[in-house]
Motif scaffolding. Structure first.
Motif, short mmCIF file in Angstrom:
data_model
loop_
_atom_site.label_atom_id
_atom_site.label_comp_id
_atom_site.label_asym_id
_atom_site.label_seq_id
_atom_site.Cartn_x
_atom_site.Cartn_y
_atom_site.Cartn_z
N ALA A 72 0.81 -1.21 0.00
CA ALA A 72 0.00 0.00 0.00
C ALA A 72 0.85 1.26 0.00
O ALA A 72 0.36 2.34 -0.35
CB ALA A 72 -0.93 0.00 1.21
N GLY A 73 2.12 1.15 0.41
CA GLY A 73 3.00 2.30 0.45
C GLY A 73 4.40 1.88 0.83
O GLY A 73 4.62 0.77 1.32
N ILE A 97 2.22 4.21 -6.31
CA ILE A 97 2.42 3.70 -4.96
C ILE A 97 2.91 4.83 -4.07
O ILE A 97 3.93 5.45 -4.35
CB ILE A 97 3.45 2.55 -4.95
CG1 ILE A 97 2.95 1.39 -5.82
CG2 ILE A 97 3.70 2.06 -3.52
CD1 ILE A 97 3.96 0.27 -5.99
N PRO A 98 2.20 5.15 -3.00
CA PRO A 98 2.64 6.21 -2.08
C PRO A 98 4.03 5.92 -1.52
O PRO A 98 4.36 4.77 -1.22
CB PRO A 98 1.58 6.20 -0.97
CG PRO A 98 0.38 5.61 -1.61
CD PRO A 98 0.89 4.59 -2.59
N VAL A 99 4.83 6.96 -1.36
CA VAL A 99 6.20 6.79 -0.89
C VAL A 99 6.60 7.98 -0.03
O VAL A 99 6.12 9.10 -0.25
CB VAL A 99 7.18 6.62 -2.09
CG1 VAL A 99 7.13 7.82 -3.00
CG2 VAL A 99 8.60 6.39 -1.61
N VAL A 100 7.44 7.74 0.95
CA VAL A 100 8.02 8.80 1.79
C VAL A 100 9.52 8.54 1.88
O VAL A 100 9.95 7.40 2.09
CB VAL A 100 7.41 8.82 3.21
CG1 VAL A 100 8.09 9.89 4.07
CG2 VAL A 100 5.91 9.08 3.15
N ALA A 254 4.89 7.39 8.96
CA ALA A 254 3.69 6.57 8.81
C ALA A 254 2.46 7.43 8.51
O ALA A 254 1.62 7.09 7.68
CB ALA A 254 3.47 5.75 10.07
N ARG A 255 2.37 8.56 9.18
CA ARG A 255 1.22 9.45 8.95
C ARG A 255 1.21 10.00 7.53
O ARG A 255 0.15 10.16 6.91
CB ARG A 255 1.23 10.59 9.97
CG ARG A 255 0.87 10.13 11.37
CD ARG A 255 1.02 11.23 12.40
NE ARG A 255 0.68 10.75 13.73
CZ ARG A 255 0.89 11.44 14.86
NH1 ARG A 255 1.47 12.65 14.81
NH2 ARG A 255 0.53 10.93 16.02
N LEU A 256 2.41 10.31 7.00
CA LEU A 256 2.49 10.80 5.62
C LEU A 256 2.03 9.74 4.63
O LEU A 256 1.33 10.05 3.65
CB LEU A 256 3.92 11.24 5.31
CG LEU A 256 4.34 12.61 5.84
CD1 LEU A 256 5.84 12.80 5.66
CD2 LEU A 256 3.58 13.72 5.13
N ILE A 257 2.42 8.48 4.87
CA ILE A 257 1.97 7.40 3.99
C ILE A 257 0.46 7.24 4.07
O ILE A 257 -0.24 7.12 3.06
CB ILE A 257 2.68 6.08 4.37
CG1 ILE A 257 4.08 6.03 3.78
CG2 ILE A 257 1.87 4.88 3.90
CD1 ILE A 257 4.13 5.89 2.27
N ILE A 261 -2.45 7.45 1.14
CA ILE A 261 -3.39 6.36 0.85
C ILE A 261 -4.83 6.83 0.91
O ILE A 261 -5.67 6.43 0.10
CB ILE A 261 -3.16 5.20 1.86
CG1 ILE A 261 -1.78 4.56 1.62
CG2 ILE A 261 -4.27 4.16 1.75
CD1 ILE A 261 -1.39 3.55 2.68
N GLN A 262 -5.11 7.75 1.85
CA GLN A 262 -6.46 8.27 2.02
C GLN A 262 -6.79 9.40 1.05
O GLN A 262 -7.90 9.93 1.06
CB GLN A 262 -6.63 8.76 3.46
CG GLN A 262 -6.52 7.66 4.50
CD GLN A 262 -6.25 8.18 5.89
OE1 GLN A 262 -6.25 9.39 6.14
NE2 GLN A 262 -5.99 7.26 6.84
N GLY A 263 -5.82 9.77 0.22
CA GLY A 263 -6.05 10.84 -0.75
C GLY A 263 -6.07 12.23 -0.14
O GLY A 263 -6.65 13.16 -0.73
N LEU A 264 -5.47 12.40 1.01
CA LEU A 264 -5.45 13.70 1.69
C LEU A 264 -4.22 14.50 1.28
O LEU A 264 -3.20 13.93 0.89
CB LEU A 264 -5.44 13.49 3.21
CG LEU A 264 -6.65 12.74 3.78
CD1 LEU A 264 -6.44 12.47 5.27
CD2 LEU A 264 -7.93 13.53 3.55
#
Length: 282
Positions: A72-73, A97-100, A254-257, A261-264
């Motif tokens: 998921a990220g 894919i979300p990434v930080v 973790a919050r950034l990922i 994922i939530q599209g925020l």
């Protein structure tokens, strides 16, 4: 019971978040991954760790593994001077894919960056030692040409001189628990009463060496380390330090990922303020 695999395939992802790191055998990585795991667990996500030292695979092959596993990220973390995955992470962005990217001071390249405010480390250290009444200062580092090491030494020097004091001595010794005889001679000669050590383990070793020489800490010399782990708590006396907030970096990563994922909306760059942890060595 719902078929978790089938549900994951249906939405083209899993509840797994991948963390890429060189290794996990130091408190630096374990503190950060602990913060990530704690935050993800609150939201029903699972943490999978990829240690590059053990995988022995090229960067793109590792990223392809994550794509095939429908993570998921991805959170990539490492030492501040480590440029691992800096360029190849753009493939994750292209794959959706979300990434930080954590703890690297680089220009924004399309994925969110998270790191401590490295620019303040030297200034914080100098101000703390001076506030403790120390006036003849030194900085102890391992031999290195790394940009951040050079920067920490320079900002430390500038902060010391801004108080109208003589420039600090810049000393070098090999990493580890034994301080070089040359450095010990400078530190025990009476010309220095406060030292900032750019490594927590080196600071613990310096305290041991100074104590063996009959130097009182912090009365004769105050010692300030860089990094906050159990090492600092078991030295005698306990080590004061500049804390980069590794656990909090993990939580924020973790919050950034999760926000992605939530599209925020997210900030492209997030910096956390370092702080001083006061113990008995200063």
């Amino acid at each position: 019971m719902p078929n978790v695999v089938a549900q994951s395939l249906k939405r083209s992802s899993t509840d797994n978040i991948a963390v890429i790191l060189p290794r996990i055998n130091t408190s630096y990585y374990s503190d950060m991954t602990s913060g990530i795991s704690w935050e993800l667990a609150k939201h029903g996500y699972h943490l999978f760790i990829y240690e590059m030292e053990n995988l022995h695979k090229p960067e793109l092959e590792v990223l392809q593994m994550m794509r095939e596993n429908m993570v998921a990220g991805v959170i990539s973390i490492g030492m501040s001077d480590d440029m691992m995955f800096r360029d190849s992470l753009v493939y994750l962005v292209e794959w959706g894919i979300p990434v930080v990217y954590v703890n690297r001071l680089i220009p924004y390249q399309g994925y969110p960056l998270l790191y401590p405010d490295f620019m303040r480390v030297g200034e914080l250290a100098a101000n703390h030692l001076i506030e403790r009444g120390k006036r003849r200062l030194a900085l102890l580092q391992k031999p290195s040409g790394e940009d951040l090491v050079v920067h920490h030494a320079e900002t430390f020097r500038k902060a010391v001189q801004a108080h109208g004091l003589e420039p600090p001595a810049i000393l070098e010794t090999a990493p580890g628990l034994v301080t070089s005889p040359e450095c010990l001679a400078r530190l025990t000669g009476g010309e220095i009463d406060g030292v900032f050590v750019l490594n927590e383990l080196m600071a613990a070793g310096l305290i041991k060496c100074l104590t063996q020489q009959g130097i009182r800490i912090p009365e004769d010399i105050a010692v300030l380390g860089f990094g906050n782990s159990l090492v600092g708590e078991i030295t005698a006396p306990e080590l004061s330090c500049v804390d980069l907030q590794n656990y909090e970096l993990g939580v924020h990563g973790a919050r950034l990922i999760l926000r992605q994922i939530q599209g925020l909306p997210i900030e492209p760059v997030t910096m956390l303020e370092p702080s001083i942890v006061q113990r008995k060595s200063t």
